[in-house]
Design an enzyme around this catalytic site. Structure first.
Site, PDB file in Angstrom:
ATOM      1  N   HIS A 101      -0.673 -57.943  39.880  1.00 26.13           N
ATOM      2  CA  HIS A 101       0.443 -57.017  39.693  1.00 26.13           C
ATOM      3  C   HIS A 101       0.229 -55.697  40.433  1.00 26.13           C
ATOM      4  O   HIS A 101       1.191 -55.047  40.843  1.00 26.13           O
ATOM      5  CB  HIS A 101       0.653 -56.761  38.206  1.00 26.13           C
ATOM      6  CG  HIS A 101       1.880 -55.984  37.888  1.00 26.13           C
ATOM      7  ND1 HIS A 101       3.144 -56.443  38.178  1.00 26.13           N
ATOM      8  CD2 HIS A 101       2.052 -54.758  37.306  1.00 26.13           C
ATOM      9  CE1 HIS A 101       4.045 -55.552  37.789  1.00 26.13           C
ATOM     10  NE2 HIS A 101       3.405 -54.521  37.274  1.00 26.13           N
TER      11      HIS A 101
ATOM     12  N   ASP B  88       0.464 -62.553  40.445  1.00 27.49           N
ATOM     13  CA  ASP B  88       0.879 -61.618  39.400  1.00 27.49           C
ATOM     14  C   ASP B  88       0.960 -62.349  38.065  1.00 27.49           C
ATOM     15  O   ASP B  88       1.754 -63.283  37.904  1.00 27.49           O
ATOM     16  CB  ASP B  88       2.240 -61.013  39.758  1.00 27.49           C
ATOM     17  CG  ASP B  88       2.605 -59.803  38.899  1.00 27.49           C
ATOM     18  OD1 ASP B  88       2.095 -59.699  37.766  1.00 27.49           O
ATOM     19  OD2 ASP B  88       3.396 -58.970  39.363  1.00 27.49           O
TER      20      ASP B  88
ATOM     21  N   SER C 122       7.393 -52.810  39.302  1.00 29.81           N
ATOM     22  CA  SER C 122       7.056 -53.005  37.894  1.00 29.81           C
ATOM     23  C   SER C 122       8.191 -52.430  37.034  1.00 29.81           C
ATOM     24  O   SER C 122       9.355 -52.796  37.224  1.00 29.81           O
ATOM     25  CB  SER C 122       5.704 -52.355  37.599  1.00 29.81           C
ATOM     26  OG  SER C 122       5.252 -52.680  36.317  1.00 29.81           O
TER      27      SER C 122
END
Length: 455
Positions: free
Chosen positions: A417, A384, A228
């Site tokens: 995610h 995601d 991330s």
């Protein structure tokens, strides 16, 4: 003219109704006029709908909403703990110059933790960059035995094998877990920086942590690893310090923030900044802007997970015993409410504002990407929504076209995610294999033809 005629009719009607006692005579002329107009319109609407004008049957909803004050006592996962102890602190030797607006911090502290041992050559270190919400506490250790945010990925024999590597994890500048951020005290004023804190960038975060490496006398890293925001940082590090990094791992990240992810984070910031208790960021010592923070973290939760997971996990199941009202009816609503409540007090709201803005501003140009020449692992997740998989394909494609030895994995995980936090087998195995496999000239040249002409 029609309006004047209608007004005169209403006035005459109101006067006659008052004389006949059908409208109370008390009150001003305007009040009598409005009362008559209202009752006249009501009778007309009732006749149009075929309802008797004097009907008073009505049953509506209660106007009490316990869901706005009562919190769900438990939730299924995950566990982040606010970290206030157990880390070491490094102070930069000189004032820190920020990338934007000529920002200058007189003093910067970086909180960090380490696991494993540094070898004699001091070249077996792995630097882990965290996501937005995480602290330096990636794994439990003697000074803080609580489980870390990457507990199952760091340790002896694990993805980041501490029997082989010296693992370092630091809290980002702008954070609230020991590193200098908006909640820190400004030495010049004796008060928290609050929103006088300068705008920071991903580049600032990377430069601060490489100052930490200098302090630790580590000139060369075995790898930079991040997911991330951490994946953004690891790529930025590979651009800025390409001569100091042997391998790069970027998971569920990108080379720039795309409009949908910017919009998602913007709305989260708006939730906080429109909470009256935010007070332009000067809420320290006063009422905490919890409502805005809770809604912001609820939005974040939606962006972190996936529809397929929730369809399988919750479906349209309803909360047992819950009345049908504007409060949560479905289990998925209860889950979002719980996650927002729990996360609302785990991160300083100003930290979320500053770090999320840094993510929005992040961009590596095609020319900058050409500086990344070390073996690279890129990982994406098909579900995601925040960092869609086409962004990882695009990054892998650009690196391969540049001749960078690149390995690309795409995981069909349900967790969206958050896969990098939850998929020990898929994510952990890929990292472990990449970090521990010897790189030969043959393998370095193997994956330099992109399979992604279109993303």
């Amino acid at each position: 003219m029609m309006a004047q005629n209608l007004l005169q009719v209403l006035r005459d009607g109101a006067r006659l109704a008052t004389q006949r006692g059908s409208v109370r005579a008390s009150g001003t002329a305007s009040e009598r006029l409005l009362t008559f107009a209202g009752s006249a319109c009501h009778r007309w609407a009732c006749r149009t709908a075929g309802i008797r004008a004097h009907s008073t049957n009505f049953r509506g909803s209660a106007t009490e909403f316990p869901c706005t004050i009562v919190t769900t006592p438990k939730g299924p996962e995950p566990q982040y703990e606010r970290v206030n102890t157990g880390y070491q602190t490094f102070t930069l030797p000189e004032p820190f110059h920020c990338q934007y607006n000529k920002g200058l911090l007189p003093e910067v502290h970086i909180a960090y933790e380490t696991w494993g041992k540094l070898n004699q050559a001091r070249d077996n270190a792995v630097l882990v960059f965290t996501g937005l919400s995480a602290s330096s506490h990636a794994r439990s250790q003697s000074e803080n035995p609580l489980p870390g945010w990457w507990e199952e990925f760091v340790g002896p024999g694990k993805a980041l094998n501490t029997s082989e590597f010296f693992v370092i994890c630091a809290n980002h500048i702008g954070g609230c877990y020991g590193s200098t951020g908006p909640s820190s005290i400004n030495l010049l004023t004796g008060q928290p920086y609050a929103t006088t804190f300068p705008i920071i960038s991903v580049e600032d975060m990377v430069r601060a942590q490489f100052a930490l490496l200098d302090h630790l006398n580590i000139k060369t890293l075995h790898a930079c690893v991040g997911s991330s925001l951490g994946g953004m940082c690891s790529a930025q590090a590979a651009v800025l310090f390409s001569d100091r990094i042997r391998r790069l791992v970027s998971i569920s990240a990108c080379t720039y923030s795309h409009p949908a992810s910017i919009a998602t984070r913007y709305v989260q910031r708006r939730c906080i900044m429109t909470d009256p208790n935010w007070s332009n960021g000067f809420y320290y010592g006063n009422t905490y802007p919890k409502h805005g923070m809770k809604v912001a973290r609820e939005i974040a939760t939606i962006s972190y997970r996936s529809g397929p997971e929730w369809r399988q996990r919750f479906g349209r199941q309803k909360i047992e015993g819950a009345p049908i009202s504007l409060c949560p009816t479905f289990l998925i609503e209860q889950y979002i409410d719980y996650q927002g409540e729990r996360a609302s007090v785990m991160l300083d709201p100003n930290t979320l504002l500053y770090i999320s803005k840094a993510m929005d501003l992040f961009e590596l140009t095609p020319e900058e990407l050409k500086r990344i020449q070390m073996p690279t692992l890129i990982m994406g997740v098909t579900t995601d929504a925040l960092f869609p998989v086409w962004q990882q394909r695009e990054m892998a494609h650009q690196l391969m076209e540049n001749g960078t030895p690149t390995t690309y994995y795409e995981l069909p995980s349900l967790y969206g995610h958050d896969t990098f936090l939850l998929d020990i087998h898929g994510v952990g195995t890929a990292i472990k294999g990449f970090l521990e496999t010897a790189v030969s000239e043959q393998t370095a040249l193997r994956n330099t033809i992109s399979p992604f002409p279109y993303y």
